[in-house]
Design a protein around this motif. Structure first.
Motif, short mmCIF file in Angstrom:
data_model
loop_
_atom_site.label_atom_id
_atom_site.label_comp_id
_atom_site.label_asym_id
_atom_site.label_seq_id
_atom_site.Cartn_x
_atom_site.Cartn_y
_atom_site.Cartn_z
N SER A 60 6.39 -0.11 -2.49
CA SER A 60 6.59 1.65 -2.74
C SER A 60 7.21 1.99 -1.91
O SER A 60 8.27 3.06 -2.21
CB SER A 60 5.43 2.46 -3.15
N LEU A 61 6.57 2.25 -0.59
CA LEU A 61 6.37 2.58 0.52
C LEU A 61 7.70 2.55 1.14
O LEU A 61 9.02 3.40 1.33
CB LEU A 61 5.91 2.09 1.64
N ILE A 62 8.73 1.29 0.62
CA ILE A 62 10.00 0.70 1.14
C ILE A 62 10.71 1.07 -0.20
O ILE A 62 11.69 2.62 0.78
CB ILE A 62 10.29 -0.44 1.53
N GLY A 63 10.29 1.42 -1.37
CA GLY A 63 11.29 1.76 -2.20
C GLY A 63 11.89 3.21 -1.82
O GLY A 63 12.04 3.36 -1.89
N PHE A 64 10.33 4.11 -1.12
CA PHE A 64 10.40 5.64 -1.12
C PHE A 64 11.16 6.35 -0.19
O PHE A 64 12.67 6.27 -0.39
CB PHE A 64 9.30 5.88 -1.42
N ALA A 65 11.35 4.66 0.82
CA ALA A 65 12.30 5.08 2.53
C ALA A 65 13.63 4.83 2.10
O ALA A 65 14.70 5.97 2.61
CB ALA A 65 11.77 4.65 2.99
N LEU A 66 13.56 3.92 1.09
CA LEU A 66 15.29 3.31 0.47
C LEU A 66 15.97 4.41 -0.21
O LEU A 66 16.95 5.29 -0.43
CB LEU A 66 15.00 2.29 0.03
N ILE A 87 5.25 13.33 0.50
CA ILE A 87 5.71 13.57 -1.17
C ILE A 87 5.37 12.71 -1.42
O ILE A 87 5.57 12.29 -2.74
CB ILE A 87 7.34 13.59 -0.32
N TYR A 88 4.98 11.14 -0.50
CA TYR A 88 5.54 10.15 -1.29
C TYR A 88 3.74 10.11 -2.25
O TYR A 88 3.69 9.58 -3.45
CB TYR A 88 5.57 9.20 -0.36
N ARG A 123 1.01 12.18 -2.98
CA ARG A 123 0.98 13.21 -4.12
C ARG A 123 2.34 13.77 -4.96
O ARG A 123 1.57 13.95 -5.71
CB ARG A 123 0.79 14.70 -3.22
N ILE A 124 3.05 13.61 -4.97
CA ILE A 124 4.21 14.28 -5.67
C ILE A 124 4.81 13.23 -6.54
O ILE A 124 4.72 12.61 -7.57
CB ILE A 124 5.18 15.32 -4.95
N CYS A 125 5.35 11.59 -5.60
CA CYS A 125 6.04 11.15 -6.34
C CYS A 125 5.61 9.43 -6.94
O CYS A 125 5.60 9.52 -8.04
CB CYS A 125 7.24 10.31 -5.00
N LEU A 126 4.20 9.42 -6.21
CA LEU A 126 3.95 7.96 -6.61
C LEU A 126 3.19 7.90 -7.83
O LEU A 126 3.15 7.19 -8.91
CB LEU A 126 2.58 7.57 -5.49
N PRO A 127 2.33 9.06 -8.35
CA PRO A 127 2.26 9.60 -9.58
C PRO A 127 3.32 9.50 -10.64
O PRO A 127 2.41 9.23 -11.56
CB PRO A 127 0.99 11.03 -9.40
N LEU A 128 4.58 9.68 -10.31
CA LEU A 128 5.33 9.42 -10.86
C LEU A 128 5.64 8.31 -11.53
O LEU A 128 6.25 8.83 -12.44
CB LEU A 128 6.53 10.61 -10.49
N THR A 129 5.29 7.88 -10.60
CA THR A 129 5.75 6.04 -11.06
C THR A 129 4.35 5.28 -11.42
O THR A 129 5.31 4.39 -10.95
CB THR A 129 6.14 5.22 -9.46
N ARG A 130 4.23 5.54 -12.89
CA ARG A 130 2.71 4.97 -12.74
C ARG A 130 3.35 3.62 -14.07
O ARG A 130 3.35 1.90 -13.96
CB ARG A 130 2.39 5.25 -14.26
#
Length: 281
Positions: free
Chosen positions: A97-103, A188-189, A191-198
């Motif tokens: 998920s970290l790699i996907g967020f960065a890309l 951002i990853y 607190r914001i984005c990861l909760p939206l990727t359930r």
């Protein structure tokens, strides 16, 4: 030219019937062998020897399961498989998920090269990497440990693509607003984005768990201690010891597959939502 509603409804009904027939046929292809394995595991060996293809017995029992549990460290293998699968799921979800967020959300030098490496990971068969991975794990002194199973499976290219696809669909304005408020990229990853990727997290977690649980070749190479073996390797080790004891062999197979049935029954909705939301074809 107008379409006759009656003709459309008729074609729709025929298509639904055809789809149902196809689904039933495919379900039979998958379910019938499983049911036969379950029935055979409950039959006495004498009846199996007399009529191996029969689906019925007047003396169904759990004797084969008792013998398997008494003669093998099955519970230890269950624990090993669960620990390895759980660690793999947690680390895979976090790292990919970290790699996907960065890309998806950041622009940095070498981004195209990283994306190309991830793509190469999808194109290269895993069997080609077995020898170099084994040499690396051996050099690190990790043979016969859980980490020998977990670490090579963490950087899953397909999981990176799933998260990259999902993060790319998030509104860019949301990221920009968080940056204006002074949030770091990790904030951002996390607190914001990861909760939206359930849905994506659920899909990756379930598929990773199943893949880790069913993995056979790699644990066969790096785990030689019987007490550290996983379910697939343990089953392959003891199946030959049962010889022609078909009930015990089938009981071992049923016990090995049982946790996967439970996972799919409990999380089938999350699997469907994850596949639909991440656009997996």
């Amino acid at each position: 030219m107008t379409t006759n509603p009656l003709d459309y409804n008729g074609r729709s009904r025929v298509f639904k019937i055809f789809s149902a027939i196809v689904l039933v046929l495919f379900a039979a292809v998958w379910v019938v062998p499983l049911l036969f394995a379950g029935v055979t595991s409950l039959r006495p060996e004498s009846e199996i020897a007399a009529d191996p293809t029969s689906w019925w017995s007047e003396n169904f029992s759990l004797e084969a399961y008792r013998k398997v549990l008494d003669s093998t460290p099955m519970l230890t293998w269950y624990l090993n498989s669960f620990i390895i699968a759980a660690l793999t799921v947690v680390l895979t979800v976090f790292v990919t998920s970290l790699i996907g967020f960065a890309l998806a959300q950041t622009r940095f030098s070498g981004r195209g090269g990283v994306f190309a490496l991830v793509l190469a990971g999808l194109l290269i068969p895993g069997q080609i990497l077995v020898l170099p991975l084994y040499q690396i794990v051996q050099g690190m002194g990790l043979l016969n440990t859980y980490w020998a199973m977990v670490l090579p499976a963490v950087a899953a290219p397909i999981a990176v693509f799933i998260f990259e696809s999902f993060f790319s669909g998030l509104p860019r304005e949301l990221i920009d607003a968080a940056r204006v408020d002074g949030s770091s990229w990790f904030g951002i990853y996390w607190r914001i984005c990861l909760p939206l990727t359930r849905p994506a997290v659920a899909a990756v977690a379930i598929f990773t768990f199943v893949t880790s649980w069913n993995n056979f070749l790699w644990p066969l190479l790096v785990l030689s201690n019987v007490d550290q073996m996983t379910i697939p390797v343990g089953m392959a080790t003891v199946a030959s010891g049962f010889g022609i004891m078909y009930a015990q062999v089938m009981a071992t197979a049923v016990l090995g597959a049982l946790p996967l049935f439970v996972v799919f029954l409990l999380f089938q909705r999350q699997i469907v939502q994850g596949v639909a939301s991440t656009g997996i074809k």
